[in-house]
Design a protein around this motif. Structure first.
Motif, PDB file in Angstrom:
ATOM      1  N   GLU A   1     -49.167 -66.837 -29.235  1.00  0.00           N
ATOM      2  CA  GLU A   1     -49.464 -68.036 -30.012  1.00  0.00           C
ATOM      3  C   GLU A   1     -49.018 -69.279 -29.242  1.00  0.00           C
ATOM      4  OE1 GLU A   1     -48.383 -65.422 -33.953  1.00  0.00           O
ATOM      5  OE2 GLU A   1     -47.030 -66.964 -33.219  1.00  0.00           O
ATOM      6  N   GLN A   2     -49.780 -70.336 -29.379  1.00  0.00           N
ATOM      7  CA  GLN A   2     -49.505 -71.573 -28.641  1.00  0.00           C
ATOM      8  C   GLN A   2     -48.710 -72.544 -29.504  1.00  0.00           C
ATOM      9  OE1 GLN A   2     -52.985 -73.829 -27.636  1.00  0.00           O
ATOM     10  NE2 GLN A   2     -51.907 -75.177 -26.219  1.00  0.00           N
ATOM     11  N   LEU A   3     -47.612 -73.049 -28.955  1.00  0.00           N
ATOM     12  CA  LEU A   3     -46.823 -74.089 -29.622  1.00  0.00           C
ATOM     13  C   LEU A   3     -47.095 -75.400 -28.901  1.00  0.00           C
ATOM     14  CD1 LEU A   3     -43.184 -73.870 -30.863  1.00  0.00           C
ATOM     15  CD2 LEU A   3     -43.866 -75.780 -29.429  1.00  0.00           C
ATOM     16  N   ARG A   4     -47.504 -76.431 -29.646  1.00  0.00           N
ATOM     17  CA  ARG A   4     -47.848 -77.711 -29.013  1.00  0.00           C
ATOM     18  C   ARG A   4     -47.749 -78.851 -30.012  1.00  0.00           C
ATOM     19  NH1 ARG A   4     -52.720 -78.917 -31.177  1.00  0.00           N
ATOM     20  NH2 ARG A   4     -54.201 -77.200 -31.626  1.00  0.00           N
ATOM     21  N   THR A   5     -47.841 -80.071 -29.487  1.00  0.00           N
ATOM     22  CA  THR A   5     -47.893 -81.264 -30.339  1.00  0.00           C
ATOM     23  C   THR A   5     -49.259 -81.336 -31.008  1.00  0.00           C
ATOM     24  OG1 THR A   5     -46.369 -82.440 -28.889  1.00  0.00           O
ATOM     25  CG2 THR A   5     -47.710 -83.785 -30.372  1.00  0.00           C
ATOM     26  N   ALA A   6     -49.279 -81.701 -32.273  1.00  0.00           N
ATOM     27  CA  ALA A   6     -50.535 -81.750 -33.028  1.00  0.00           C
ATOM     28  C   ALA A   6     -51.429 -82.888 -32.546  1.00  0.00           C
ATOM     29  CB  ALA A   6     -50.236 -81.903 -34.518  1.00  0.00           C
ATOM     30  N   THR A   7     -52.727 -82.712 -32.735  1.00  0.00           N
ATOM     31  CA  THR A   7     -53.715 -83.753 -32.438  1.00  0.00           C
ATOM     32  C   THR A   7     -54.496 -84.069 -33.711  1.00  0.00           C
ATOM     33  OG1 THR A   7     -55.507 -82.223 -31.866  1.00  0.00           O
ATOM     34  CG2 THR A   7     -53.923 -82.792 -30.106  1.00  0.00           C
ATOM     35  N   ILE A   8     -55.340 -85.089 -33.639  1.00  0.00           N
ATOM     36  CA  ILE A   8     -56.101 -85.508 -34.812  1.00  0.00           C
ATOM     37  C   ILE A   8     -57.011 -84.390 -35.321  1.00  0.00           C
ATOM     38  CG2 ILE A   8     -58.023 -86.474 -33.515  1.00  0.00           C
ATOM     39  CD1 ILE A   8     -56.351 -88.014 -36.658  1.00  0.00           C
ATOM     40  N   ASP A   9     -57.420 -83.499 -34.400  1.00  0.00           N
ATOM     41  CA  ASP A   9     -58.286 -82.387 -34.813  1.00  0.00           C
ATOM     42  C   ASP A   9     -57.551 -81.345 -35.654  1.00  0.00           C
ATOM     43  OD1 ASP A   9     -60.423 -83.488 -33.406  1.00  0.00           O
ATOM     44  OD2 ASP A   9     -59.887 -82.460 -31.546  1.00  0.00           O
TER      45      ASP A   9
ATOM     46  N   VAL B   1     -55.621 -82.060 -38.288  1.00  0.00           N
ATOM     47  CA  VAL B   1     -55.302 -82.562 -39.630  1.00  0.00           C
ATOM     48  C   VAL B   1     -55.790 -81.609 -40.716  1.00  0.00           C
ATOM     49  CG1 VAL B   1     -55.790 -84.383 -41.311  1.00  0.00           C
ATOM     50  CG2 VAL B   1     -55.186 -84.986 -38.958  1.00  0.00           C
ATOM     51  N   GLY B   2     -57.051 -81.164 -40.588  1.00  0.00           N
ATOM     52  CA  GLY B   2     -57.609 -80.271 -41.602  1.00  0.00           C
ATOM     53  C   GLY B   2     -56.830 -78.965 -41.704  1.00  0.00           C
ATOM     54  N   GLY B   3     -56.451 -78.402 -40.559  1.00  0.00           N
ATOM     55  CA  GLY B   3     -55.702 -77.146 -40.547  1.00  0.00           C
ATOM     56  C   GLY B   3     -54.318 -77.287 -41.154  1.00  0.00           C
ATOM     57  N   ILE B   4     -53.657 -78.419 -40.894  1.00  0.00           N
ATOM     58  CA  ILE B   4     -52.331 -78.649 -41.477  1.00  0.00           C
ATOM     59  C   ILE B   4     -52.435 -78.822 -42.991  1.00  0.00           C
ATOM     60  CG2 ILE B   4     -50.364 -80.228 -41.550  1.00  0.00           C
ATOM     61  CD1 ILE B   4     -50.817 -80.796 -38.594  1.00  0.00           C
ATOM     62  N   LEU B   5     -53.427 -79.574 -43.434  1.00  0.00           N
ATOM     63  CA  LEU B   5     -53.616 -79.767 -44.882  1.00  0.00           C
ATOM     64  C   LEU B   5     -53.837 -78.436 -45.593  1.00  0.00           C
ATOM     65  CD1 LEU B   5     -55.852 -82.965 -44.955  1.00  0.00           C
ATOM     66  CD2 LEU B   5     -53.522 -82.765 -45.827  1.00  0.00           C
TER      67      LEU B   5
ATOM     68  N   ILE C   1     -49.884 -87.921 -37.356  1.00  0.00           N
ATOM     69  CA  ILE C   1     -50.180 -86.633 -36.717  1.00  0.00           C
ATOM     70  C   ILE C   1     -49.396 -86.425 -35.429  1.00  0.00           C
ATOM     71  CG2 ILE C   1     -52.150 -87.464 -35.375  1.00  0.00           C
ATOM     72  CD1 ILE C   1     -51.780 -84.062 -37.195  1.00  0.00           C
ATOM     73  N   ASP C   2     -49.080 -87.477 -34.678  1.00  0.00           N
ATOM     74  CA  ASP C   2     -48.351 -87.308 -33.410  1.00  0.00           C
ATOM     75  C   ASP C   2     -46.884 -86.930 -33.637  1.00  0.00           C
ATOM     76  OD1 ASP C   2     -47.947 -89.836 -34.515  1.00  0.00           O
ATOM     77  OD2 ASP C   2     -47.405 -90.710 -32.589  1.00  0.00           O
ATOM     78  N   LEU C   3     -46.419 -86.972 -34.894  1.00  0.00           N
ATOM     79  CA  LEU C   3     -45.050 -86.564 -35.210  1.00  0.00           C
ATOM     80  C   LEU C   3     -44.952 -85.060 -35.472  1.00  0.00           C
ATOM     81  CD1 LEU C   3     -44.069 -89.428 -37.705  1.00  0.00           C
ATOM     82  CD2 LEU C   3     -43.798 -89.368 -35.219  1.00  0.00           C
ATOM     83  N   PHE C   4     -46.094 -84.383 -35.544  1.00  0.00           N
ATOM     84  CA  PHE C   4     -46.139 -82.971 -35.915  1.00  0.00           C
ATOM     85  C   PHE C   4     -46.180 -82.061 -34.687  1.00  0.00           C
ATOM     86  CE2 PHE C   4     -47.007 -84.639 -40.010  1.00  0.00           C
ATOM     87  CZ  PHE C   4     -46.782 -83.637 -40.937  1.00  0.00           C
ATOM     88  N   THR C   5     -45.517 -80.921 -34.825  1.00  0.00           N
ATOM     89  CA  THR C   5     -45.617 -79.822 -33.860  1.00  0.00           C
ATOM     90  C   THR C   5     -46.220 -78.637 -34.589  1.00  0.00           C
ATOM     91  OG1 THR C   5     -43.666 -80.574 -32.631  1.00  0.00           O
ATOM     92  CG2 THR C   5     -44.319 -78.287 -32.337  1.00  0.00           C
ATOM     93  N   VAL C   6     -47.147 -77.928 -33.932  1.00  0.00           N
ATOM     94  CA  VAL C   6     -47.843 -76.839 -34.605  1.00  0.00           C
ATOM     95  C   VAL C   6     -47.798 -75.567 -33.748  1.00  0.00           C
ATOM     96  CG1 VAL C   6     -49.402 -78.323 -35.906  1.00  0.00           C
ATOM     97  CG2 VAL C   6     -50.061 -77.551 -33.611  1.00  0.00           C
ATOM     98  N   ILE C   7     -47.961 -74.415 -34.413  1.00  0.00           N
ATOM     99  CA  ILE C   7     -48.180 -73.142 -33.737  1.00  0.00           C
ATOM    100  C   ILE C   7     -49.590 -72.702 -34.090  1.00  0.00           C
ATOM    101  CG2 ILE C   7     -47.508 -70.723 -33.556  1.00  0.00           C
ATOM    102  CD1 ILE C   7     -44.670 -71.499 -34.168  1.00  0.00           C
ATOM    103  N   VAL C   8     -50.386 -72.424 -33.047  1.00  0.00           N
ATOM    104  CA  VAL C   8     -51.800 -72.091 -33.232  1.00  0.00           C
ATOM    105  C   VAL C   8     -52.045 -70.660 -32.772  1.00  0.00           C
ATOM    106  CG1 VAL C   8     -54.176 -72.754 -32.708  1.00  0.00           C
ATOM    107  CG2 VAL C   8     -52.381 -74.505 -32.794  1.00  0.00           C
ATOM    108  N   ARG C   9     -52.748 -69.890 -33.591  1.00  0.00           N
ATOM    109  CA  ARG C   9     -53.102 -68.510 -33.254  1.00  0.00           C
ATOM    110  C   ARG C   9     -54.603 -68.338 -33.440  1.00  0.00           C
ATOM    111  NH1 ARG C   9     -50.136 -63.477 -33.518  1.00  0.00           N
ATOM    112  NH2 ARG C   9     -51.524 -61.722 -33.856  1.00  0.00           N
ATOM    113  N   ASP C  10     -55.311 -68.041 -32.350  1.00  0.00           N
ATOM    114  CA  ASP C  10     -56.769 -67.880 -32.390  1.00  0.00           C
ATOM    115  C   ASP C  10     -57.453 -69.067 -33.066  1.00  0.00           C
ATOM    116  OD1 ASP C  10     -56.661 -65.473 -31.099  1.00  0.00           O
ATOM    117  OD2 ASP C  10     -56.722 -64.264 -32.923  1.00  0.00           O
ATOM    118  N   GLY C  11     -56.958 -70.260 -32.771  1.00  0.00           N
ATOM    119  CA  GLY C  11     -57.578 -71.474 -33.294  1.00  0.00           C
ATOM    120  C   GLY C  11     -57.121 -71.873 -34.679  1.00  0.00           C
TER     121      GLY C  11
END
Length: 439
Positions: free
Chosen positions: A290-298, A300-304, A328-338
């Motif tokens: 899984e990828q850990l990274r800073t969130a982007t504007i794209d 937003v929908g996934g976080i909501l 959104i630039d204050l958020f860090t996310v973990i992404v798995r298969d998109g």
């Protein structure tokens, strides 16, 4: 400076989760002959004995290069190296056996020591060694016959496991034996790496003359994933002791989950690395699927979508799409298969050298996999790099998790003034604070 009784008690309590985590695990500890000659070495042995008493299964692998060189010098013989590898003729082999046997006896004696008023008083440690490493000759390379220089062919996994199950420490010297009765001079990093892989060790810990792995700017890299360190190494952006780095990368590539590098000059570095949150050196991890990274504007929908159930239950304060887009630039996310499966945000109050950890959420199908810990560690790094000294969190339902991560409960009065004015007394959230230690 000596710790007060209160500080000692706090430190002991904070180490309890690590004591529980390490009990029953298998660690390979690797050090060269230079470490054995260091004045701090007896204290390292004391700390190794402490690990044994806490239930850690230990395999110690030592080198002997300077001791072999000294014995060759006393016999008026030259040390012969090709491509950094020692050529071991019959005379050199005698020096290897002499040096390895002497060092093994020295280490065993230190581990046996139980003098009154010493840290090892009352300990009864068994140390086992022997023909546990099967070797083969390195052979002829580029026209050079390396004679009795060898490589590890096989580790006696069953034999080592038998000793470890008896509570013994296994001590491996840089020598191996062939089925035909030959003795080979091995590199201790090869022995340590192959032992860690064969034993499916939980950790390999390398002792270096340096604090760990540094980047090009001279900053100590506390934690780095395997793919990143290989990339940085290819770009010559990494500065570390070659022997340690080679063993760490090879071990993690082969499935050892964690490889550590610490300084053998530093008293207590081994214990600090294993029993404190910040550690003392560098840690190389396997790559995360899984990828850990800073969130982007794209995102937003996934976080909501991720936080909606927690907002509906009242665990999280509701956030509008507009607010989330602005922050959104204050958020860090973990992404798995998109798909975003976890998130957290860091709001900074720089005038108070303080930050708020907020909107911590993990998808219900992916809880229990240390994703919250990964997010917290990334937030801590960002906070430290921004010059913050503390992180606080407001929570209504996850107090115990934050306590387990080292937060301490405090009062609303401890909040930055700007946050205090916005505190919602209706929610009656508990306040927890975490002090940050700079890298």
């Amino acid at each position: 400076m000596a710790l007060s009784d209160t500080e000692s008690i706090r430190l002991f309590r904070s180490s309890a989760p690590y004591i529980n985590a390490h009990r029953g695990k298998t660690f390979v500890i690797m050090f060269g002959g230079e470490a054995i000659e260091d004045p701090n070495f007896p204290r390292i042995i004391q700390d190794i004995a402490l690990l044994n008493s806490l239930g850690v299964r230990l395999i110690i692998v030592h080198g002997a290069r300077p001791q072999i060189d000294l014995r060759l010098q006393l016999r008026n013989k030259e040390s012969m190296f090709r491509d950094g590898i020692r050529v071991t003729n019959k005379e050199t082999l005698e020096c290897v056996k002499d040096a390895a046997g002497s060092l093994r006896s020295q280490i065993e004696a230190l581990l046996t020591m139980g003098l009154p008023n010493s840290p090892m008083h009352g300990s009864q440690i068994r140390v086992c060694s022997g023909n546990l490493v099967v070797a083969r000759p390195l052979g002829v390379r580029n026209g050079v016959d390396f004679e009795n220089t060898g490589l590890v062919r096989r580790i006696d996994v069953q034999g080592i496991n038998d000793h470890l199950s008896d509570g013994s420490i296994v001590l491996l010297s840089p020598m191996g034996y062939s089925p035909t009765g030959e003795v080979f001079n091995l590199s201790h990093e090869d022995v340590a790496t192959q032992a860690a892989i064969a034993m499916k060790a939980d950790k390999i810990i390398t002792l270096s003359e340096r604090d760990g792995i540094f980047n090009q700017d001279g900053r100590l890299l506390r934690t780095i994933e395997l793919n990143l360190i290989k990339k940085e190494l290819a770009l010559a952006n990494i500065d570390a002791e070659t022997t340690c780095l080679t063993a760490m990368i090879a071990s993690v590539e082969a499935g050892v989950s964690r490889a550590h590098c610490i300084n053998y000059h530093t008293d207590g570095a081994l214990l600090k690395e294993l029993f404190t949150r910040d550690g003392a050196g560098s840690l190389v991890l396997q790559n995360h699927y899984e990828q850990l990274r800073t969130a982007t504007i794209d995102d937003v929908g996934g976080i909501l979508k991720l936080i909606k159930p927690l907002e509906e239950s009242g665990a999280l304060v509701k956030r509008s799409r507009e607010r989330l887009e602005n922050e959104i630039d204050l958020f860090t996310v973990i992404v798995r298969d998109g798909m975003i499966i976890a998130c957290a945000a860091l709001y900074m109050y720089k005038s108070d050298a303080c930050g708020e950890l907020a909107c911590v959420a993990t998808h219900h199908d992916y809880r229990g996999g240390n994703r919250g810990e990964r997010l917290l560690e990334e937030i801590r790094k960002k906070a430290i790099l921004s010059g913050l000294e503390r992180i606080f969190v407001l929570t209504t339902v996850t107090a115990h998790w934050f306590l387990e991560q080292g937060f301490a409960e405090t009062t609303v009065d401890a909040l930055p003034s700007a946050k205090k004015e916005m505190y919602n007394f209706t929610r009656n959230s508990k306040v927890f604070m975490l002090s940050l230690a700079p890298n």
